[in-house]
Each structure stands twice: as C-alpha cells, then as structure tokens.
Design a protein around this motif. Structure first.
Motif, PDB file in Angstrom:
ATOM      1  N   VAL A  64       0.849  -1.188   0.000  1.00 28.64           N
ATOM      2  CA  VAL A  64       0.000   0.000   0.000  1.00 28.64           C
ATOM      3  C   VAL A  64       0.885   1.239   0.000  1.00 28.64           C
ATOM      4  CG1 VAL A  64      -1.796   1.260   1.242  1.00 28.64           C
ATOM      5  CG2 VAL A  64      -1.803  -1.232   1.239  1.00 28.64           C
ATOM      6  N   LYS A  65       0.573   2.159  -0.880  1.00 31.73           N
ATOM      7  CA  LYS A  65       1.359   3.382  -1.013  1.00 31.73           C
ATOM      8  C   LYS A  65       0.504   4.594  -0.644  1.00 31.73           C
ATOM      9  CE  LYS A  65       4.597   1.575  -4.301  1.00 31.73           C
ATOM     10  NZ  LYS A  65       4.849   0.470  -3.478  1.00 31.73           N
ATOM     11  N   ARG A  66       1.167   5.647  -0.223  1.00 33.26           N
ATOM     12  CA  ARG A  66       0.480   6.881   0.161  1.00 33.26           C
ATOM     13  C   ARG A  66      -0.423   7.388  -0.967  1.00 33.26           C
ATOM     14  NH1 ARG A  66       1.670   9.825   4.003  1.00 33.26           N
ATOM     15  NH2 ARG A  66       1.069  11.942   4.348  1.00 33.26           N
ATOM     16  N   GLU A  67       0.067   7.300  -2.196  1.00 33.90           N
ATOM     17  CA  GLU A  67      -0.721   7.800  -3.323  1.00 33.90           C
ATOM     18  C   GLU A  67      -2.018   7.012  -3.493  1.00 33.90           C
ATOM     19  OE1 GLU A  67       2.008   5.521  -6.630  1.00 33.90           O
ATOM     20  OE2 GLU A  67       2.674   7.339  -5.658  1.00 33.90           O
ATOM     21  N   ASP A  68      -2.041   5.737  -3.073  1.00 36.39           N
ATOM     22  CA  ASP A  68      -3.277   4.967  -3.125  1.00 36.39           C
ATOM     23  C   ASP A  68      -4.335   5.617  -2.235  1.00 36.39           C
ATOM     24  OD1 ASP A  68      -1.992   3.091  -4.779  1.00 36.39           O
ATOM     25  OD2 ASP A  68      -1.391   1.863  -3.066  1.00 36.39           O
ATOM     26  N   PHE A  69      -3.929   6.045  -1.053  1.00 35.18           N
ATOM     27  CA  PHE A  69      -4.852   6.723  -0.142  1.00 35.18           C
ATOM     28  C   PHE A  69      -5.277   8.078  -0.708  1.00 35.18           C
ATOM     29  CE2 PHE A  69      -2.726   3.871   2.893  1.00 35.18           C
ATOM     30  CZ  PHE A  69      -3.838   3.266   3.440  1.00 35.18           C
ATOM     31  N   GLU A  70      -4.341   8.784  -1.322  1.00 32.85           N
ATOM     32  CA  GLU A  70      -4.658  10.091  -1.901  1.00 32.85           C
ATOM     33  C   GLU A  70      -5.700   9.957  -3.003  1.00 32.85           C
ATOM     34  OE1 GLU A  70      -0.744  11.372  -3.018  1.00 32.85           O
ATOM     35  OE2 GLU A  70      -0.258  12.057  -0.987  1.00 32.85           O
ATOM     36  N   ALA A  72      -7.911   7.495  -3.339  1.00 31.90           N
ATOM     37  CA  ALA A  72      -9.172   7.109  -2.708  1.00 31.90           C
ATOM     38  C   ALA A  72      -9.854   8.312  -2.064  1.00 31.90           C
ATOM     39  CB  ALA A  72      -8.941   6.012  -1.682  1.00 31.90           C
ATOM     40  N   GLU A  73      -9.091   9.129  -1.356  1.00 30.67           N
ATOM     41  CA  GLU A  73      -9.668  10.317  -0.709  1.00 30.67           C
ATOM     42  C   GLU A  73     -10.201  11.308  -1.743  1.00 30.67           C
ATOM     43  OE1 GLU A  73     -10.368  10.786   2.524  1.00 30.67           O
ATOM     44  OE2 GLU A  73      -9.678   8.716   2.720  1.00 30.67           O
ATOM     45  N   TYR A  74      -9.480  11.472  -2.842  1.00 32.43           N
ATOM     46  CA  TYR A  74      -9.948  12.368  -3.909  1.00 32.43           C
ATOM     47  C   TYR A  74     -11.271  11.863  -4.475  1.00 32.43           C
ATOM     48  CZ  TYR A  74     -10.435  14.867  -8.247  1.00 32.43           C
ATOM     49  OH  TYR A  74     -10.947  15.629  -9.265  1.00 32.43           O
ATOM     50  N   LEU A  75     -11.320  10.573  -4.785  1.00 32.02           N
ATOM     51  CA  LEU A  75     -12.551  10.011  -5.344  1.00 32.02           C
ATOM     52  C   LEU A  75     -13.718  10.143  -4.363  1.00 32.02           C
ATOM     53  CD1 LEU A  75     -11.230   6.800  -7.120  1.00 32.02           C
ATOM     54  CD2 LEU A  75     -12.248   8.801  -8.214  1.00 32.02           C
ATOM     55  N   LYS A  76     -13.487   9.875  -3.088  1.00 34.66           N
ATOM     56  CA  LYS A  76     -14.548  10.007  -2.087  1.00 34.66           C
ATOM     57  C   LYS A  76     -15.106  11.419  -2.061  1.00 34.66           C
ATOM     58  CE  LYS A  76     -12.842   6.770   1.344  1.00 34.66           C
ATOM     59  NZ  LYS A  76     -12.396   6.658   2.741  1.00 34.66           N
ATOM     60  N   ALA A  77     -14.214  12.399  -2.119  1.00 35.28           N
ATOM     61  CA  ALA A  77     -14.617  13.801  -1.989  1.00 35.28           C
ATOM     62  C   ALA A  77     -15.219  14.370  -3.270  1.00 35.28           C
ATOM     63  CB  ALA A  77     -13.419  14.649  -1.565  1.00 35.28           C
ATOM     64  N   HIS A  78     -14.663  14.002  -4.428  1.00 37.05           N
ATOM     65  CA  HIS A  78     -15.044  14.673  -5.685  1.00 37.05           C
ATOM     66  C   HIS A  78     -15.836  13.803  -6.655  1.00 37.05           C
ATOM     67  CE1 HIS A  78     -12.581  18.073  -4.518  1.00 37.05           C
ATOM     68  NE2 HIS A  78     -11.636  17.213  -4.189  1.00 37.05           N
ATOM     69  N   GLU A  79     -15.760  12.505  -6.510  1.00 36.58           N
ATOM     70  CA  GLU A  79     -16.462  11.583  -7.406  1.00 36.58           C
ATOM     71  C   GLU A  79     -17.065  10.432  -6.591  1.00 36.58           C
ATOM     72  OE1 GLU A  79     -16.795  12.065 -10.630  1.00 36.58           O
ATOM     73  OE2 GLU A  79     -15.382  13.721 -10.880  1.00 36.58           O
ATOM     74  N   PRO A  80     -17.972  10.760  -5.648  1.00 40.20           N
ATOM     75  CA  PRO A  80     -18.464   9.725  -4.727  1.00 40.20           C
ATOM     76  C   PRO A  80     -19.155   8.548  -5.414  1.00 40.20           C
ATOM     77  CG  PRO A  80     -19.741  11.744  -4.514  1.00 40.20           C
ATOM     78  CD  PRO A  80     -18.580  12.053  -5.391  1.00 40.20           C
TER      79      PRO A  80
END
Length: 100
Positions: A64-70, A72-80
């Motif tokens: 698991v890499k930091r960018e994977d979390f980034e 996921a967080e972007y998609l949750k916030a902007h493309e739910p």
C-alpha cells in the motif's frame, strides 16, 4: 466516528498459529510490546487498525502506497458515485479471487 470492538490479539495470533515475533513484527511492533498488549495493556488505536487490516482483513500493507490513499480520498470527496462503483467492483473481484 464509530468505535471499534475490542480486538483479542492473542486469540487471533493463536488461531493463526504464529508466535509473538511473527505476529507483531508484521505491524512494526516488537515482541515485548506485543506481549504487553496481549497481557492487557491498551492497544493504541493505530495499532488496532493495523492489526485488523493485516491479520483480520489479510491486507499486505507493504504494497500500500500513500498515493493509493490520496486517490481514494480524492474520489470520495469529488467523485463519490465513481468511488462507490469502484469499491463494489473491487469487492466482487476479491470475492471471486477468494473462491478459486
């Protein structure tokens, strides 16, 4: 935020047939630290979460890499809706893989 149920690390470890060194080192915890947790010392929330991910959900956290979390967080916030769709596809794929 939801509270987590009490995790019995010793029971999980024993069911997995691992010694303390094998079990706790996967979380970055020393054997002596793990022994203290198994003897009743409170397990910090981040360690509880790692324990759940690694030993209950069977996630290889070394991949698991930091960018994977980034992402996921972007998609949750902007493309739910897209996030929900991808999450459902991933679960379906994981379930199919585990049946093989």
């Amino acid at each position: 935020m939801r509270t987590m149920e009490k995790i019995d690390a010793r029971e999980i470890r024993r069911k997995m047939g691992m010694n303390q060194q094998q079990f706790w080192s996967k979380l970055g915890v020393t054997q002596s630290g793990g022994s203290r947790y198994e003897s009743g010392r409170n397990i910090p929330r981040p360690v509880q979460q790692l324990l759940r991910l690694v030993h209950v959900e069977n996630i290889d956290i070394s991949k698991v890499k930091r960018e994977d979390f980034e992402v996921a967080e972007y998609l949750k916030a902007h493309e739910p809706e897209q996030y929900k769709s991808l999450k459902k596809l991933a679960r379906t794929a994981a379930a199919a893989k585990s049946k093989k």
